[in-house]
Scaffold this motif. Structure first.
Motif, PDB file in Angstrom:
ATOM      1  N   ASN A  45      42.791  44.961  35.571  1.00 32.71           N
ATOM      2  CA  ASN A  45      42.646  45.939  34.494  1.00 32.71           C
ATOM      3  C   ASN A  45      43.968  46.662  34.227  1.00 32.71           C
ATOM      4  O   ASN A  45      44.369  46.845  33.077  1.00 32.71           O
ATOM      5  CB  ASN A  45      41.552  46.951  34.878  1.00 32.71           C
TER       6      ASN A  45
ATOM      7  N   ARG B 178      39.440  39.457  30.868  1.00 33.44           N
ATOM      8  CA  ARG B 178      38.313  38.595  31.256  1.00 33.44           C
ATOM      9  C   ARG B 178      38.228  38.464  32.778  1.00 33.44           C
ATOM     10  O   ARG B 178      37.141  38.487  33.364  1.00 33.44           O
ATOM     11  CB  ARG B 178      38.486  37.217  30.615  1.00 33.44           C
TER      12      ARG B 178
ATOM     13  N   GLU C 127      31.947  42.148  37.705  1.00 36.14           N
ATOM     14  CA  GLU C 127      30.544  41.730  37.625  1.00 36.14           C
ATOM     15  C   GLU C 127      30.069  41.173  38.970  1.00 36.14           C
ATOM     16  O   GLU C 127      28.964  41.469  39.427  1.00 36.14           O
ATOM     17  CB  GLU C 127      30.394  40.679  36.523  1.00 36.14           C
TER      18      GLU C 127
ATOM     19  N   MET D 283      33.400  47.177  35.079  1.00 41.25           N
ATOM     20  CA  MET D 283      32.929  46.329  33.980  1.00 41.25           C
ATOM     21  C   MET D 283      33.133  47.056  32.646  1.00 41.25           C
ATOM     22  O   MET D 283      33.576  46.465  31.650  1.00 41.25           O
ATOM     23  CB  MET D 283      31.448  45.986  34.168  1.00 41.25           C
ATOM     24  N   ARG D 284      32.817  48.347  32.631  1.00 42.39           N
ATOM     25  CA  ARG D 284      33.004  49.137  31.411  1.00 42.39           C
ATOM     26  C   ARG D 284      34.480  49.166  31.001  1.00 42.39           C
ATOM     27  O   ARG D 284      34.818  48.966  29.828  1.00 42.39           O
ATOM     28  CB  ARG D 284      32.503  50.564  31.654  1.00 42.39           C
TER      29      ARG D 284
ATOM     30  N   ALA E 200      36.777  47.039  31.704  1.00 42.82           N
ATOM     31  CA  ALA E 200      37.181  45.709  31.248  1.00 42.82           C
ATOM     32  C   ALA E 200      36.715  45.464  29.814  1.00 42.82           C
ATOM     33  O   ALA E 200      37.431  44.856  29.006  1.00 42.82           O
ATOM     34  CB  ALA E 200      36.609  44.640  32.178  1.00 42.82           C
ATOM     35  N   CYS E 201      35.510  45.936  29.463  1.00 45.07           N
ATOM     36  CA  CYS E 201      35.006  45.783  28.083  1.00 45.07           C
ATOM     37  C   CYS E 201      35.912  46.506  27.093  1.00 45.07           C
ATOM     38  O   CYS E 201      36.141  46.016  25.973  1.00 45.07           O
ATOM     39  CB  CYS E 201      33.580  46.328  27.978  1.00 45.07           C
TER      40      CYS E 201
ATOM     41  N   GLU F 275      32.235  43.691  22.220  1.00 42.26           N
ATOM     42  CA  GLU F 275      32.713  44.253  23.489  1.00 42.26           C
ATOM     43  C   GLU F 275      32.598  45.783  23.511  1.00 42.26           C
ATOM     44  O   GLU F 275      32.298  46.381  24.538  1.00 42.26           O
ATOM     45  CB  GLU F 275      34.176  43.848  23.746  1.00 42.26           C
TER      46      GLU F 275
ATOM     47  N   SER G 263      39.485  43.454  40.493  1.00 40.53           N
ATOM     48  CA  SER G 263      39.130  43.838  39.123  1.00 40.53           C
ATOM     49  C   SER G 263      40.014  44.970  38.632  1.00 40.53           C
ATOM     50  O   SER G 263      40.514  44.950  37.505  1.00 40.53           O
ATOM     51  CB  SER G 263      37.656  44.259  39.064  1.00 40.53           C
TER      52      SER G 263
ATOM     53  N   SER H 205      39.300  40.638  34.947  1.00 42.52           N
ATOM     54  CA  SER H 205      38.841  41.930  35.460  1.00 42.52           C
ATOM     55  C   SER H 205      37.324  42.046  35.354  1.00 42.52           C
ATOM     56  O   SER H 205      36.656  42.482  36.290  1.00 42.52           O
ATOM     57  CB  SER H 205      39.511  43.067  34.672  1.00 42.52           C
ATOM     58  N   TYR H 206      36.775  41.638  34.228  1.00 43.60           N
ATOM     59  CA  TYR H 206      35.318  41.733  34.030  1.00 43.60           C
ATOM     60  C   TYR H 206      34.581  40.817  35.014  1.00 43.60           C
ATOM     61  O   TYR H 206      33.564  41.213  35.599  1.00 43.60           O
ATOM     62  CB  TYR H 206      34.960  41.360  32.594  1.00 43.60           C
TER      63      TYR H 206
END
Length: 635
Positions: free
Chosen positions: A250, A270, A277, A285-286, A288-289, A308, A246, A272-273
Motif C-alpha cells: 500500500n 491489487r 483479504e 482492504m479498505r 487498498a480499494c 472500487e 499488504s 495489497s488487497y
C-alpha cells in the motif's frame, strides 16, 4: 517362560511413546497437524508446543492461534505451571493484538505483568513493559508509552536480549516520531536496524525497515522511503506476515500514485488487497480499494474507479461499526474499573475512620490518667480538634478544586482531540474531490461550456480554501498537545531570513521591503518560531494596499524578557477589534477582499503563551499595525 517376553513388551510401549514425542518435537512446526497434537498427553511438552505454534501463526491465522493458546493455558492451569501460565497469558494478549482487539490485549498484558512480578521473571517483565507501552501508544498517551518502553529497554540491556532490543529501540523511535523529533527517531531506528541485522531476526528487521520508510516519507524524502519499503517487503513475505506485506504494498502504491505512475500503483494496489483479504484485515482492504479507485481514475477507467470506491465505502462503514462496538466495550471496562476503585476507596475510608476513633479513645484515656493537667490537656485537645477540622475542610476544598480542574482538562482535551481527528479525517474526502474535479477538467474541458468550466473552478477554489483551513486547524490542534521541546538555541535572524525565502514570490510581486533589528537567540524550537514570524510578517504584507509596503521586525530586552515587534504600514485595524483578532476563525474582512482562514493569529497567541509570554496589537486605521510579543529569556 512367557513372563520375560511380556515384561519386554511392557517396557517397549513407553519407550516407543517417548520416541514418537521426540520425533514430533523435532519436525517443523508447520508440519504438525491437529491429529498429531490430539494424540499427545496433556503435559508441559504439549503446552510448549501449542504455545510455539500459536506464536508462529498469530499474524496469518490469529483465530487458530487463539484456540492453541487457550488449550495451552488450560494445561498450564491444570499442572499449576506458574511461569508457563504467565508466558501464555502474555502470548494470548499478543494474539488479540494481532486481531485488532486492543481492549482484550491490554487485559491479558496486565495480567501477565502481575504474574511475572510475583515470579521475578526479568525477561518476561521486559516483554510485558514493551507491550503495555504499545497499548498506551495506541491510545496516544505517548508519555506513558515512553516510560514503559524505557523500563523494557533497561531490563533488556541488563539481560543482553538482542532480539528484544530491536523492538525497544524501534518503539522509542516511534514515540520520538510522534513528537516530531526526527533526529531522535532516526537514531533509535538505526540502532534497532543494527540489532536486527546482527541477530538475523527477520520479523524485527522488517518492522524497523518499514518504520524507517514511514519516517522518510514523513520528511518527504521519497527515494529513501521507497528504498526502505522495498527492503522490508521480502522479509515480511518470507515470514508470511500478510498484514505487513499488504501495508508495504500500500505504501509503495501511494508513492507511485503521487508520482502519476497509475499502472504501477494499480499493480501494487491489487497485491495489497490480495494479502489484506487473506489476512482478514478490513482496514487494509479498505486502504487498498482507495488506491485502486484513484489508479483507475488516473487511467480514465472511471467505471472501475467507481466500483472500487463503492467497495471502499462498504468496508469503511463496517470498520466504523466495529470501532463503535469496541469503544462501547472499552467504556464498559473503564466503568467496572472505576467501580472497583470506588469500593477500595470506601474500604480505606472506613479504616481511616476506625483509626480516628482509636486515636480519640487514646486521647480521652490520657486525659483521665493525667487529671492534674486536665485544663492544659483539654486546651491542647480542643486545638488539635480544630486543626483536624480545618485540615479536613482544606482537603475537601482541594479535592473539589482538583476534580473541577480534571473535568476541565478532560473536556478541553476531548474538544482538542475532536478538532484534530475531524480535520485530519476530512482531508481524505477533500483529496478525492480535488483529484476527480482535476480529472474532469483535464479530460472533459473541451466538452464543457463556459458555465461548466466556471463551476469546476469554483469547486477547485472551494477545495483549496477548505484544505488550507484544515491545515491551519491541524496546526492549531498540534499546538494544544504541547509535545515539542523548547530547549534549542534559535537564532531569530535566521528565522526572519527563512521567512523571506518562503515569501520571496509575493515580496517581489508587491515590492515589499522587509527590515529587522539585530535579533537575539531564544530558547525555543525552530518550527514554532518560524510559524510565529511567518504568520505576523505575511499578515503585514497581505493587509497592505500601499504601493511600497514595509514590514519591520524590532527588538528590545525589557524586565528580563525578549520584546519583539512586527510593524507594517498597511490598512490598520479599528480599536474595537484589537482583542478579537486573536480568536480562532475570527475574520474582519470578506473572503473576496483578503484570503485567509482566521486561524493564523490564534496560532501565534498559542505559541507565545506556551513560551510564558504575551502578545498584543497597537494599530491605527489606514496607518498600519504593530504586533508586540514577549518571550521569557529562559524557558
Amino acid at each position: 517362560m512367557k513372563r520375560p517376553f511380556l515384561n519386554n513388551i511392557l517396557l517397549a510401549i513407553p519407550l516407543a511413546l517417548m520416541c514418537s514425542i521426540s520425533l514430533l518435537n523435532a519436525q517443523p512446526l508447520d508440519q504438525i497437524t491437529d491429529e498429531d497434537l490430539a494424540e499427545m498427553p496433556r503435559d508441559s511438552v504439549k503446552m510448549q508446543l501449542l504455545s510455539d505454534i500459536a506464536w508462529e501463526i498469530k499474524a496469518k491465522e490469529s483465530t487458530k492461534a487463539l484456540e492453541y493458546v487457550n488449550e495451552a493455558l488450560e494445561i498450564a492451569n491444570d499442572l499449576n505451571l506458574t511461569k508457563g501460565k504467565a508466558d501464555i497469558t502474555h502470548e494470548k494478549g499478543m494474539v488479540y493484538w494481532y486481531q485488532g482487539d486492543y481492549e482484550q490485549a491490554s487485559k491479558f498484558f496486565f495480567e501477565a505483568l502481575a504474574q511475572r512480578e510475583q515470579l521475578g521473571d526479568k525477561l518476561g517483565l521486559a516483554r510485558s513493559y514493551n507491550n503495555i507501552g504499545n497499548v498506551f501508544f495506541h491510545q496516544e498517551d505517548y508519555e506513558q508509552a515512553y516510560d514503559y518502553y524505557s523500563l523494557g529497554l533497561e531490563m533488556r540491556k541488563e539481560l543482553n536480549d538482542s532480539v528484544g532490543l530491536i523492538y525497544s529501540y524501534n518503539n522509542l523511535a516511534d514515540v520520538a516520531l510522534k513528537r516530531f523529533d526526527f533526529d531522535a527517531a532516526l537514531a533509535n531506528y538505526k540502532i534497532a536496524q543494527r540489532y536486527g541485522e546482527a541477530t538475523g531476526h527477520k520479523g524485527g528487521l522488517s518492522f524497523v525497515l518499514q518504520n524507517m520508510g514511514l519516517l522518510y516519507k514523513e520528511k518527504v524524502q521519497i527515494d529513501s522511503a521507497r528504498y526502505y519499503f522495498d527492503e522490508a517487503l521480502p522479509l515480511a513475505q518470507e515470514i508470511e506476515d500478510k498484514n505487513k506485506v499488504s501495508f508495504l504494498y500500500n505504501q509503495l502504491a501511494r508513492i507511485e500514485l503521487d508520482e502519476g505512475e497509475y499502472r504501477e500503483a494499480l499493480t501494487l494496489g491489487r497485491s495489497s488487497y490480495r494479502f489484506a483479504e487473506e489476512a482478514g484485515a478490513k482496514d487494509k482492504m479498505r486502504d487498498a480499494c482507495e488506491i485502486l479507485s484513484l489508479s483507475y481514475a488516473g487511467l480514465d477507467r472511471y467505471e472501475e474507479a467507481f466500483v472500487e470506491m463503492q467497495k471502499f465505502n462498504v468496508l469503511d462503514e463496517e470498520i466504523a461499526g466495529e470501532d463503535k462496538e469496541k469503544a462501547i466495550l472499552e467504556i464498559s471496562s473503564k466503568y467496572e474499573t472505576a467501580k472497583k476503585e470506588a469500593e477500595i476507596l470506601s474500604q480505606k475510608t472506613e479504616l481511616l475512620e476506625n483509626e480516628k476513633k482509636v486515636n480519640r479513645l487514646t486521647i480521652f484515656t490520657f486525659v483521665l490518667i493525667f487529671l492534674t493537667i486536665v485544663i492544659v490537656a483539654l486546651a491542647l485537645y480542643a486545638r488539635y480538634r480544630l486543626q483536624i477540622r480545618n485540615a479536613k475542610m482544606l482537603r475537601d476544598k482541594n479535592k473539589q478544586i482538583e476534580a473541577q480542574n480534571e473535568k476541565l482538562i478532560r473536556s478541553n482535551s476531548a474538544l482538542e482531540q475532536f478538532a484534530y481527528v475531524a480535520s485530519h479525517d476530512l482531508k481524505e474526502p477533500l483529496r478525492n474531490i480535488s483529484s476527480f474535479s482535476s480529472l474532469l477538467k483535464r479530460n472533459y474541458e473541451n466538452k464543457l461550456d463556459t458555465t461548466g468550466k466556471d463551476y469546476i473552478d469554483i469547486i477547485t477554489k472551494g477545495v483549496r480554501h477548505m484544505s488550507g483551513l484544515l491545515d491551519d486547524v491541524l496546526a492549531y490542534s498540534r499546538l494544544t498537545q504541547n509535545t515539542l521541546t523548547r530547549d534549542e538555541e534559535i537564532n531569530m535572524n535566521e528565522v526572519v531570513d527563512s521567512v523571506k525565502e518562503t515569501l520571496e514570490q509575493v515580496i517581489d510581486e508587491k515590492n515589499v521591503i522587509i527590515t529587522s533589528d539585530k535579533l537575539p537567540k531564544v530558547k525555543s524550537n525552530n518550527i514554532q518560531m518560524y510559524q510565529l514570524l511567518q504568520n505576523l510578517i505575511s499578515n503585514g504584507i497581505k493587509f497592505n494596499n500601499k504601493p511600497n509596503p514595509t514590514v519591520h521586525v524590532g527588538y528590545s530586552r525589557e524586565n528580563g524578557q525578549h520584546h519583539f515587534t512586527v510593524a507594517d504600514n498597511g490598512i490598520g485595524i479599528n480599536k474595537e477589534f484589537e482583542n478579537k483578532i486573536f480568536q480562532i476563525f475570527q475574520r474582519l474582512h470578506k473572503k473576496d477582499e483578503y484570503t485567509g482562514t482566521g486561524v493564523g493569529l490564534a496560532i501565534c497567541e498559542r505559541i507565545v503563551k506556551q513560551h510564558g509570554g504575551e502578545i498584543w496589537l497597537e494599530s491605527k486605521l489606514d496607518q498600519g499595525s504593530t504586533f508586540h510579543f514577549t518571550l521569557n529569556v529562559s524557558n
